[in-house]
Design a protein around this motif. Structure first.
Motif, mmCIF file in Angstrom:
data_model
loop_
_atom_site.group_PDB
_atom_site.id
_atom_site.type_symbol
_atom_site.label_atom_id
_atom_site.label_comp_id
_atom_site.label_asym_id
_atom_site.label_seq_id
_atom_site.Cartn_x
_atom_site.Cartn_y
_atom_site.Cartn_z
ATOM 1 N N ALA A 240 16.538 11.270 -34.066
ATOM 2 C CA ALA A 240 17.314 10.837 -32.898
ATOM 3 C C ALA A 240 16.434 10.818 -31.653
ATOM 4 C CB ALA A 240 18.520 11.752 -32.704
ATOM 5 N N TYR A 241 15.712 11.881 -31.417
ATOM 6 C CA TYR A 241 14.812 11.992 -30.265
ATOM 7 C C TYR A 241 13.774 10.879 -30.273
ATOM 8 C CZ TYR A 241 10.942 14.061 -27.540
ATOM 9 O OH TYR A 241 9.924 14.290 -26.656
ATOM 10 N N LEU A 242 13.134 10.662 -31.411
ATOM 11 C CA LEU A 242 12.080 9.646 -31.505
ATOM 12 C C LEU A 242 12.629 8.243 -31.285
ATOM 13 C CD1 LEU A 242 10.106 11.268 -34.437
ATOM 14 C CD2 LEU A 242 9.422 11.163 -32.007
ATOM 15 N N TYR A 243 13.822 7.955 -31.778
ATOM 16 C CA TYR A 243 14.427 6.654 -31.505
ATOM 17 C C TYR A 243 14.775 6.514 -30.026
ATOM 18 C CZ TYR A 243 14.890 5.238 -36.424
ATOM 19 O OH TYR A 243 14.647 4.846 -37.721
ATOM 20 N N LEU A 244 15.297 7.571 -29.414
ATOM 21 C CA LEU A 244 15.652 7.501 -27.996
ATOM 22 C C LEU A 244 14.427 7.301 -27.102
ATOM 23 C CD1 LEU A 244 18.430 10.213 -27.910
ATOM 24 C CD2 LEU A 244 18.747 7.765 -27.404
ATOM 25 N N LEU A 245 13.280 7.800 -27.520
ATOM 26 C CA LEU A 245 12.053 7.568 -26.755
ATOM 27 C C LEU A 245 11.633 6.106 -26.805
ATOM 28 C CD1 LEU A 245 9.739 10.589 -27.672
ATOM 29 C CD2 LEU A 245 11.006 10.214 -25.538
ATOM 30 N N ARG A 246 11.988 5.419 -27.894
ATOM 31 C CA ARG A 246 11.494 4.066 -28.138
ATOM 32 C C ARG A 246 12.503 2.958 -27.845
ATOM 33 N NH1 ARG A 246 9.171 7.749 -31.267
ATOM 34 N NH2 ARG A 246 7.110 7.452 -32.157
ATOM 35 N N LEU A 247 13.799 3.296 -27.874
ATOM 36 C CA LEU A 247 14.841 2.262 -27.861
ATOM 37 C C LEU A 247 15.947 2.593 -26.864
ATOM 38 C CD1 LEU A 247 15.275 2.148 -31.749
ATOM 39 C CD2 LEU A 247 14.109 0.408 -30.372
ATOM 40 N N PRO A 248 16.635 1.573 -26.357
ATOM 41 C CA PRO A 248 17.851 1.843 -25.583
ATOM 42 C C PRO A 248 18.894 2.513 -26.479
ATOM 43 C CG PRO A 248 17.201 -0.469 -25.401
ATOM 44 C CD PRO A 248 16.329 0.163 -26.461
ATOM 45 N N PHE A 249 19.806 3.259 -25.848
ATOM 46 C CA PHE A 249 20.780 4.042 -26.616
ATOM 47 C C PHE A 249 21.491 3.239 -27.710
ATOM 48 C CE2 PHE A 249 24.755 6.008 -27.678
ATOM 49 C CZ PHE A 249 24.432 7.347 -27.799
ATOM 50 N N PRO A 250 22.052 2.051 -27.416
ATOM 51 C CA PRO A 250 22.786 1.333 -28.484
ATOM 52 C C PRO A 250 21.907 0.999 -29.693
ATOM 53 C CG PRO A 250 23.299 0.379 -26.350
ATOM 54 C CD PRO A 250 22.160 1.345 -26.140
ATOM 55 N N GLU A 251 20.658 0.629 -29.435
ATOM 56 C CA GLU A 251 19.743 0.321 -30.538
ATOM 57 C C GLU A 251 19.340 1.588 -31.285
ATOM 58 O OE1 GLU A 251 16.484 -2.314 -29.430
ATOM 59 O OE2 GLU A 251 17.779 -3.108 -27.841
ATOM 60 N N ALA A 252 19.144 2.670 -30.552
ATOM 61 C CA ALA A 252 18.815 3.953 -31.198
ATOM 62 C C ALA A 252 19.957 4.373 -32.109
ATOM 63 C CB ALA A 252 18.536 5.021 -30.142
ATOM 64 N N LEU A 253 21.192 4.208 -31.637
ATOM 65 C CA LEU A 253 22.349 4.557 -32.467
ATOM 66 C C LEU A 253 22.390 3.712 -33.730
ATOM 67 C CD1 LEU A 253 24.999 5.981 -33.108
ATOM 68 C CD2 LEU A 253 26.146 4.343 -31.581
ATOM 69 N N GLU A 254 22.186 2.426 -33.601
ATOM 70 C CA GLU A 254 22.237 1.562 -34.785
ATOM 71 C C GLU A 254 21.131 1.903 -35.771
ATOM 72 O OE1 GLU A 254 23.344 -0.633 -37.706
ATOM 73 O OE2 GLU A 254 24.591 -0.255 -35.949
ATOM 74 N N ARG A 255 19.934 2.156 -35.278
ATOM 75 C CA ARG A 255 18.821 2.517 -36.169
ATOM 76 C C ARG A 255 19.074 3.852 -36.841
ATOM 77 N NH1 ARG A 255 13.729 0.168 -34.764
ATOM 78 N NH2 ARG A 255 12.819 1.439 -36.398
ATOM 79 N N LEU A 256 19.604 4.820 -36.085
ATOM 80 C CA LEU A 256 19.901 6.132 -36.651
ATOM 81 C C LEU A 256 20.984 6.013 -37.709
ATOM 82 C CD1 LEU A 256 19.288 9.164 -36.541
ATOM 83 C CD2 LEU A 256 21.054 9.352 -34.771
ATOM 84 N N ARG A 257 22.047 5.328 -37.388
ATOM 85 C CA ARG A 257 23.175 5.143 -38.311
ATOM 86 C C ARG A 257 22.699 4.473 -39.611
ATOM 87 N NH1 ARG A 257 26.485 1.776 -35.242
ATOM 88 N NH2 ARG A 257 27.771 3.522 -34.551
ATOM 89 N N SER A 258 22.052 3.339 -39.483
ATOM 90 C CA SER A 258 21.632 2.611 -40.688
ATOM 91 C C SER A 258 20.551 3.382 -41.445
ATOM 92 C CB SER A 258 21.165 1.201 -40.341
ATOM 93 O OG SER A 258 20.042 1.234 -39.496
ATOM 94 N N GLY A 259 19.692 4.076 -40.707
ATOM 95 C CA GLY A 259 18.640 4.855 -41.355
ATOM 96 C C GLY A 259 19.176 6.024 -42.160
ATOM 97 N N ILE A 260 20.141 6.747 -41.598
ATOM 98 C CA ILE A 260 20.737 7.866 -42.342
ATOM 99 C C ILE A 260 21.450 7.344 -43.581
ATOM 100 C CG2 ILE A 260 22.525 9.668 -42.300
ATOM 101 C CD1 ILE A 260 21.826 10.071 -39.306
ATOM 102 N N GLN A 261 22.175 6.267 -43.435
ATOM 103 C CA GLN A 261 22.890 5.720 -44.590
ATOM 104 C C GLN A 261 21.918 5.250 -45.665
ATOM 105 O OE1 GLN A 261 25.431 2.937 -42.490
ATOM 106 N NE2 GLN A 261 27.039 4.471 -42.259
ATOM 107 N N ALA A 262 20.817 4.624 -45.264
ATOM 108 C CA ALA A 262 19.805 4.187 -46.239
ATOM 109 C C ALA A 262 19.126 5.381 -46.894
ATOM 110 C CB ALA A 262 18.771 3.288 -45.554
ATOM 111 N N TYR A 263 18.805 6.385 -46.095
ATOM 112 C CA TYR A 263 18.183 7.595 -46.633
ATOM 113 C C TYR A 263 19.119 8.258 -47.639
ATOM 114 C CZ TYR A 263 15.858 12.047 -47.063
ATOM 115 O OH TYR A 263 15.231 13.147 -47.594
ATOM 116 N N ASN A 264 20.379 8.410 -47.264
ATOM 117 C CA ASN A 264 21.351 9.030 -48.166
ATOM 118 C C ASN A 264 21.468 8.261 -49.476
ATOM 119 O OD1 ASN A 264 21.798 10.948 -46.206
ATOM 120 N ND2 ASN A 264 23.883 10.321 -45.751
ATOM 121 N N ALA A 265 21.522 6.944 -49.394
ATOM 122 C CA ALA A 265 21.617 6.125 -50.608
ATOM 123 C C ALA A 265 20.375 6.303 -51.481
ATOM 124 C CB ALA A 265 21.806 4.658 -50.235
ATOM 125 N N ALA A 266 19.207 6.329 -50.868
ATOM 126 C CA ALA A 266 17.958 6.457 -51.620
ATOM 127 C C ALA A 266 17.841 7.823 -52.298
ATOM 128 C CB ALA A 266 16.760 6.236 -50.697
#
Length: 136
Positions: free
Chosen positions: A29-55
């Motif tokens: 979350a921290y690393l995404y917030l350093l790199r992206l605006p909040f809405p994009e950080a949220l989308e990347r975090l959300r999709s990333g956790i879901q992809a990680y969980n599936a994998a």
């Protein structure tokens, strides 16, 4: 492991499951917030956790798997701390200084346990019932 390696291993799902703990979530979350605006950080975090969980065959159950409200709450709390105190030399240094974020009970300052652990909160974002979230 350094921040870049942590993020890379999360994104390519090579981060070991036993390393995927509360602090590892916060670091992403921290690393995404350093790199992206909040809405994009949220989308990347959300999709990333879901992809990680599936994998890693982490299934959604009433008490496990992906939780939308918790994902958003933690991202908002990390964002508020980052805006208030600024970044540190690394994600680990940031969380060593911001110990309130390391306590998994922190969302219960904003939510009753019943509301936070509801199926509705797991599936989609629900607002707090005790006090407002930062930036919310």
């Amino acid at each position: 492991m350094n921040d870049a390696e942590h993020l890379r291993r999360f994104e390519d799902q090579s981060l070991l499951r036993e390393q995927w703990n509360h602090r590892a979530h916060l670091k992403v979350a921290y690393l995404y917030l350093l790199r992206l605006p909040f809405p994009e950080a949220l989308e990347r975090l959300r999709s990333g956790i879901q992809a990680y969980n599936a994998a890693h065959s982490i299934v959604n159950t009433p008490t496990g798997g992906y939780h939308e409200t918790l994902t958003q709450v933690w991202l908002r709390l990390v964002d508020a701390a980052l805006r208030q105190f600024g970044p540190a030399e690394s994600a680990d240094a940031f969380f060593d200084a911001q110990t309130q974020l390391c306590d998994k009970r922190t969302p219960l300052l904003f939510y009753s346990r019943e509301r936070l652990m509801s199926e509705e909160a797991k599936r989609g974002f629900v607002g707090p019932d005790l006090t407002a979230l930062p930036g919310g």
